[in-house]
Design an enzyme around this catalytic site. Structure first.
Site, PDB file in Angstrom:
ATOM      1  N   LYS A   1       0.802  -1.235   0.000  1.00  0.00           N
ATOM      2  CA  LYS A   1       0.000   0.000   0.000  1.00  0.00           C
ATOM      3  C   LYS A   1       0.834   1.285   0.000  1.00  0.00           C
ATOM      4  CE  LYS A   1      -3.339  -1.201  -0.586  1.00  0.00           C
ATOM      5  NZ  LYS A   1      -3.602  -1.925  -1.878  1.00  0.00           N
TER       6      LYS A   1
ATOM      7  N   HIS B   1       7.311  -7.358  -2.020  1.00  0.00           N
ATOM      8  CA  HIS B   1       7.004  -6.617  -0.785  1.00  0.00           C
ATOM      9  C   HIS B   1       7.907  -7.123   0.342  1.00  0.00           C
ATOM     10  CE1 HIS B   1       3.535  -4.597  -2.395  1.00  0.00           C
ATOM     11  NE2 HIS B   1       2.720  -5.617  -2.376  1.00  0.00           N
TER      12      HIS B   1
ATOM     13  N   ARG C   1       6.119   5.028   1.878  1.00  0.00           N
ATOM     14  CA  ARG C   1       4.975   5.925   2.111  1.00  0.00           C
ATOM     15  C   ARG C   1       4.840   6.127   3.615  1.00  0.00           C
ATOM     16  NH1 ARG C   1      -1.349   4.817   0.208  1.00  0.00           N
ATOM     17  NH2 ARG C   1      -1.969   7.019   0.236  1.00  0.00           N
TER      18      ARG C   1
ATOM     19  N   SER D   1      -4.575   2.925   4.269  1.00  0.00           N
ATOM     20  CA  SER D   1      -4.766   2.259   2.978  1.00  0.00           C
ATOM     21  C   SER D   1      -4.819   0.741   3.166  1.00  0.00           C
ATOM     22  CB  SER D   1      -3.613   2.660   2.044  1.00  0.00           C
ATOM     23  OG  SER D   1      -3.798   2.094   0.783  1.00  0.00           O
TER      24      SER D   1
ATOM     25  N   TYR E   1       6.551   8.275  -1.650  1.00  0.00           N
ATOM     26  CA  TYR E   1       5.219   8.481  -2.241  1.00  0.00           C
ATOM     27  C   TYR E   1       4.867   9.977  -2.195  1.00  0.00           C
ATOM     28  CZ  TYR E   1       0.070   7.905  -2.616  1.00  0.00           C
ATOM     29  OH  TYR E   1      -1.257   7.982  -2.982  1.00  0.00           O
TER      30      TYR E   1
ATOM     31  N   THR F   1       0.105   8.588 -15.589  1.00  0.00           N
ATOM     32  CA  THR F   1       0.265   7.883 -14.309  1.00  0.00           C
ATOM     33  C   THR F   1      -0.363   8.661 -13.149  1.00  0.00           C
ATOM     34  OG1 THR F   1       2.462   8.831 -13.959  1.00  0.00           O
ATOM     35  CG2 THR F   1       2.369   6.684 -15.067  1.00  0.00           C
TER      36      THR F   1
ATOM     37  N   GLU G   1      -5.999   9.957 -11.181  1.00  0.00           N
ATOM     38  CA  GLU G   1      -7.274   9.993 -11.914  1.00  0.00           C
ATOM     39  C   GLU G   1      -7.234   9.060 -13.127  1.00  0.00           C
ATOM     40  OE1 GLU G   1      -5.533  12.630 -10.813  1.00  0.00           O
ATOM     41  OE2 GLU G   1      -6.886  13.058  -9.134  1.00  0.00           O
TER      42      GLU G   1
ATOM     43  N   PHE H   1      -9.858  -0.274  -5.109  1.00  0.00           N
ATOM     44  CA  PHE H   1      -8.400  -0.447  -5.011  1.00  0.00           C
ATOM     45  C   PHE H   1      -7.729   0.924  -5.143  1.00  0.00           C
ATOM     46  CE2 PHE H   1      -4.147  -1.090  -6.581  1.00  0.00           C
ATOM     47  CZ  PHE H   1      -3.679  -2.089  -5.756  1.00  0.00           C
ATOM     48  N   MET H   2      -8.150   1.689  -6.161  1.00  0.00           N
ATOM     49  CA  MET H   2      -7.687   3.077  -6.305  1.00  0.00           C
ATOM     50  C   MET H   2      -8.624   3.905  -5.438  1.00  0.00           C
ATOM     51  SD  MET H   2      -5.155   3.317  -8.444  1.00  0.00           S
ATOM     52  CE  MET H   2      -4.311   2.118  -9.451  1.00  0.00           C
TER      53      MET H   2
ATOM     54  N   LYS I   1      -8.160   6.704  -2.651  1.00  0.00           N
ATOM     55  CA  LYS I   1      -8.095   8.168  -2.622  1.00  0.00           C
ATOM     56  C   LYS I   1      -6.822   8.691  -3.265  1.00  0.00           C
ATOM     57  CE  LYS I   1     -11.028   9.416   1.268  1.00  0.00           C
ATOM     58  NZ  LYS I   1     -11.067  10.095   2.573  1.00  0.00           N
ATOM     59  N   GLY I   2      -5.730   7.981  -3.051  1.00  0.00           N
ATOM     60  CA  GLY I   2      -4.452   8.394  -3.637  1.00  0.00           C
ATOM     61  C   GLY I   2      -3.978   9.749  -3.150  1.00  0.00           C
TER      62      GLY I   2
HETATM   63  N1  LIG Z   1      -1.278   7.133  -9.636  1.00  0.00           N
HETATM   64  C1  LIG Z   1      -1.418   7.145  -8.322  1.00  0.00           C
HETATM   65  N2  LIG Z   1      -1.245   8.287  -7.630  1.00  0.00           N
HETATM   66  C2  LIG Z   1      -1.382   8.319  -6.288  1.00  0.00           C
HETATM   67  N3  LIG Z   1      -1.722   7.247  -5.543  1.00  0.00           N
HETATM   68  C3  LIG Z   1      -1.904   6.073  -6.184  1.00  0.00           C
HETATM   69  C4  LIG Z   1      -1.767   5.958  -7.589  1.00  0.00           C
HETATM   70  N4  LIG Z   1      -2.016   4.672  -7.932  1.00  0.00           N
HETATM   71  C5  LIG Z   1      -2.309   4.032  -6.788  1.00  0.00           C
HETATM   72  N5  LIG Z   1      -2.267   4.858  -5.736  1.00  0.00           N
HETATM   73  C6  LIG Z   1      -2.570   4.575  -4.334  1.00  0.00           C
HETATM   74  O1  LIG Z   1      -1.613   3.658  -3.813  1.00  0.00           O
HETATM   75  C7  LIG Z   1      -2.257   2.826  -2.827  1.00  0.00           C
HETATM   76  C8  LIG Z   1      -2.135   1.382  -3.248  1.00  0.00           C
HETATM   77  O2  LIG Z   1      -0.788   1.014  -3.127  1.00  0.00           O
HETATM   78  P1  LIG Z   1      -0.240  -0.371  -3.704  1.00  0.00           P
HETATM   79  O3  LIG Z   1      -0.252  -0.253  -5.178  1.00  0.00           O
HETATM   80  O4  LIG Z   1       1.130  -0.428  -3.112  1.00  0.00           O
HETATM   81  O5  LIG Z   1      -1.153  -1.427  -3.223  1.00  0.00           O
HETATM   82  C9  LIG Z   1      -3.693   3.279  -2.754  1.00  0.00           C
HETATM   83  O6  LIG Z   1      -3.723   4.299  -1.749  1.00  0.00           O
HETATM   84  P2  LIG Z   1      -5.043   4.775  -0.967  1.00  0.00           P
HETATM   85  O7  LIG Z   1      -5.678   3.544  -0.412  1.00  0.00           O
HETATM   86  O8  LIG Z   1      -4.537   5.692   0.104  1.00  0.00           O
HETATM   87  O9  LIG Z   1      -5.883   5.478  -1.958  1.00  0.00           O
HETATM   88  C10 LIG Z   1      -3.898   3.839  -4.147  1.00  0.00           C
HETATM   89  O10 LIG Z   1      -4.996   4.701  -4.274  1.00  0.00           O
HETATM   90  O1  LIG Z   2      -1.919  -8.192   2.154  1.00  0.00           O
HETATM   91  N1  LIG Z   2      -1.923  -8.957   1.215  1.00  0.00           N
HETATM   92  O2  LIG Z   2      -2.188 -10.141   1.342  1.00  0.00           O
HETATM   93  C1  LIG Z   2      -1.562  -8.528  -0.082  1.00  0.00           C
HETATM   94  C2  LIG Z   2      -1.055  -7.257  -0.248  1.00  0.00           C
HETATM   95  C3  LIG Z   2      -0.693  -6.879  -1.537  1.00  0.00           C
HETATM   96  C4  LIG Z   2      -0.832  -7.781  -2.575  1.00  0.00           C
HETATM   97  O3  LIG Z   2      -0.465  -7.534  -3.820  1.00  0.00           O
HETATM   98  S1  LIG Z   2      -0.579  -6.210  -4.531  1.00  0.00           S
HETATM   99  O4  LIG Z   2      -0.433  -6.585  -5.950  1.00  0.00           O
HETATM  100  O5  LIG Z   2      -1.907  -5.631  -4.245  1.00  0.00           O
HETATM  101  O6  LIG Z   2       0.520  -5.356  -4.082  1.00  0.00           O
HETATM  102  C5  LIG Z   2      -1.316  -9.021  -2.379  1.00  0.00           C
HETATM  103  C6  LIG Z   2      -1.688  -9.409  -1.122  1.00  0.00           C
END
Ligand SMILES: Nc1ncnc2c1ncn2[C@@H]1O[C@H](COP(=O)(O)O)[C@@H](OP(=O)(O)O)[C@H]1O
Ligand SMILES: O=[N+]([O-])c1ccc(OS(=O)(=O)O)cc1
Length: 343
Positions: free
Chosen positions: A52, A112, A134, A142, A197, A275, A278, A303-304, A306-307
């Site tokens: 996240k 990760h 982050r 998140s 981030y 990227t 939005e 999944f997306m 608030k960002g």
């Molecule tokens: N282009 C972008 N700009 C800013 N934040 C982004 C983004 N793409 C993904 N995210 C945010 O990154 C987090 C997901 O991280 P990961 O890809 O490591 O799982 C989410 O945060 P939030 O839950 O705070 O919105 C997601 O909204």
């Molecule tokens: O918490 N998990 O189990 C988890 C987290 C991230 C994940 O992958 S990712 O592609 O969303 O980063 C998969 C599983």
């Protein structure tokens, strides 16, 4: 002292297991010997994050750079299939290692894992790493919403319960503190581009950062900076104090240079746009909309989501914030890393 609540488990769920005290998916643990004996190559690029922290975002940026800003090429596959996830295992599907082994060089991979669990060949192959960190508070928020929407993770309970679980490092991939510290400490010993981030998110501001103290002193406007460059330096009486522009384009440029690429300004501007949160929220190749509801239920939380930087203020109580700051101080004592918690 509050007890760490137990996570309740979904039905038909294989579970979570541990390696060296770190929670991982049980399938990952079952596949541990394949993961540990993975053979990295010198031209591998490994994207590393605590969950996240903007993994998907940096993946898309790297892919766009690799493909010279060609949007169509980046639409070739879902983001989770473009870069093998080294520790991922979900039999009978091919594991992350299987996928990496099949991939032609030069490979971009994702993990990760904390430093101590990374397959050793990554350290000996002299490959490149991009780590995105982050701030812990937004990361916790998140992760909480991700646990809520994930149908293959244990129920996170209430926010207050998850708060305890997170600060005790009892989430998948372990403690945020240990993860970030671990990667930060080795950043100069390997080819690691260490990004934040918050720096990727910050728009059109120049940040005055004092590296000696490792602290963000204040944000200043572009005009302030160029007008007062010398004055600002003099005022802080520190040779390490310098003015450092940070915004998505600047961070993307750093990634480009690190990858040994040279793209012109128009391409960089296009990558910045494509990227943005939005765009990526609307893009079915990045927004996980094709993942079945039985795995990720985006009607609970997208999944997306608030960002943004600073959403923690909508979740933390004053007491939790004070307690967190105290724990942060203890756990991060002696490290020079510094996070911005709001923009
Ligand atoms: N282009 C972008 N700009 C800013 N934040 C982004 C983004 N793409 C993904 N995210 C945010 O990154 C987090 C997901 O991280 P990961 O890809 O490591 O799982 C989410 O945060 P939030 O839950 O705070 O919105 C997601 O909204
Ligand atoms: O918490 N998990 O189990 C988890 C987290 C991230 C994940 O992958 S990712 O592609 O969303 O980063 C998969 C599983």
């Amino acid at each position: 002292m509050a007890q760490t609540p137990e996570l309740s488990k979904p039905t038909k769920w294989k579970g979570i297991a541990e390696i060296a005290g770190i929670s991982l998916m049980a399938d990952t643990v079952d596949n541990w010997s394949q993961i540990q004996t993975f053979k990295a190559k010198p031209d591998d690029l490994l994207i590393c994050t605590y969950p996240k922290s903007g993994t998907t975002w940096i993946q898309e940026i790297v892919d766009m750079i690799e493909h010279n800003g060609d949007v169509e090429k980046c639409q070739r596959a879902l983001i989770q299939h473009r870069h093998p996830f080294i520790e991922w295992a979900r039999p009978p599907q091919p594991s992350g290692v299987d996928k990496a082994n099949e991939m032609p060089a030069p490979r971009t991979l994702k993990t990760h894992l904390p430093t101590q669990l990374l397959p050793p060949s990554f350290w000996t192959s002299n490959c490149k790493f991009i780590y995105v960190a982050r701030n812990a508070k937004d990361c916790m928020v998140s992760y909480y919403h991700f646990y809520r929407m994930s149908q293959v993770l244990p129920d996170p309970g209430t926010w207050d319960e998850f708060f305890e679980i997170f600060i005790n490092g009892k989430v998948n991939w372990g403690s945020w503190f240990d993860h970030v510290r671990g990667w930060w400490e080795i950043r100069d010993r390997q080819q690691i581009l260490f990004l934040f981030y918050e720096d990727m998110k910050r728009v059109s501001k120049l940040l005055l950062r004092d590296h000696w103290q490792g602290s963000c002193l204040r944000n200043v406007s572009d005009r302030d900076v160029w007008k007062n460059r010398v004055n600002v330096k003099t005022r802080f009486h520190s040779p390490q104090c310098y003015l450092h522009p940070q915004d998505p384009k600047h961070e993307i440029q750093k990634v480009m240079q690190f990858m040994g690429k040279n793209l012109d300004e128009t391409v960089l501007d296009k990558i910045v746009q494509e990227t943005s949160f939005e765009k990526m929220k609307e893009n079915p190749m990045t927004n996980r909309s094709t993942v079945p509801k039985s795995i990720l239920d985006q009607s609970i939380s997208p999944f997306m989501r608030k960002g943004t930087v600073g959403d923690w203020k909508n979740h933390f109580t004053v007491a939790q914030n004070e307690r967190f700051d105290e724990i942060y101080k203890q756990k991060m004592e002696g490290t020079s890393i510094n996070f911005c918690m709001e923009l």
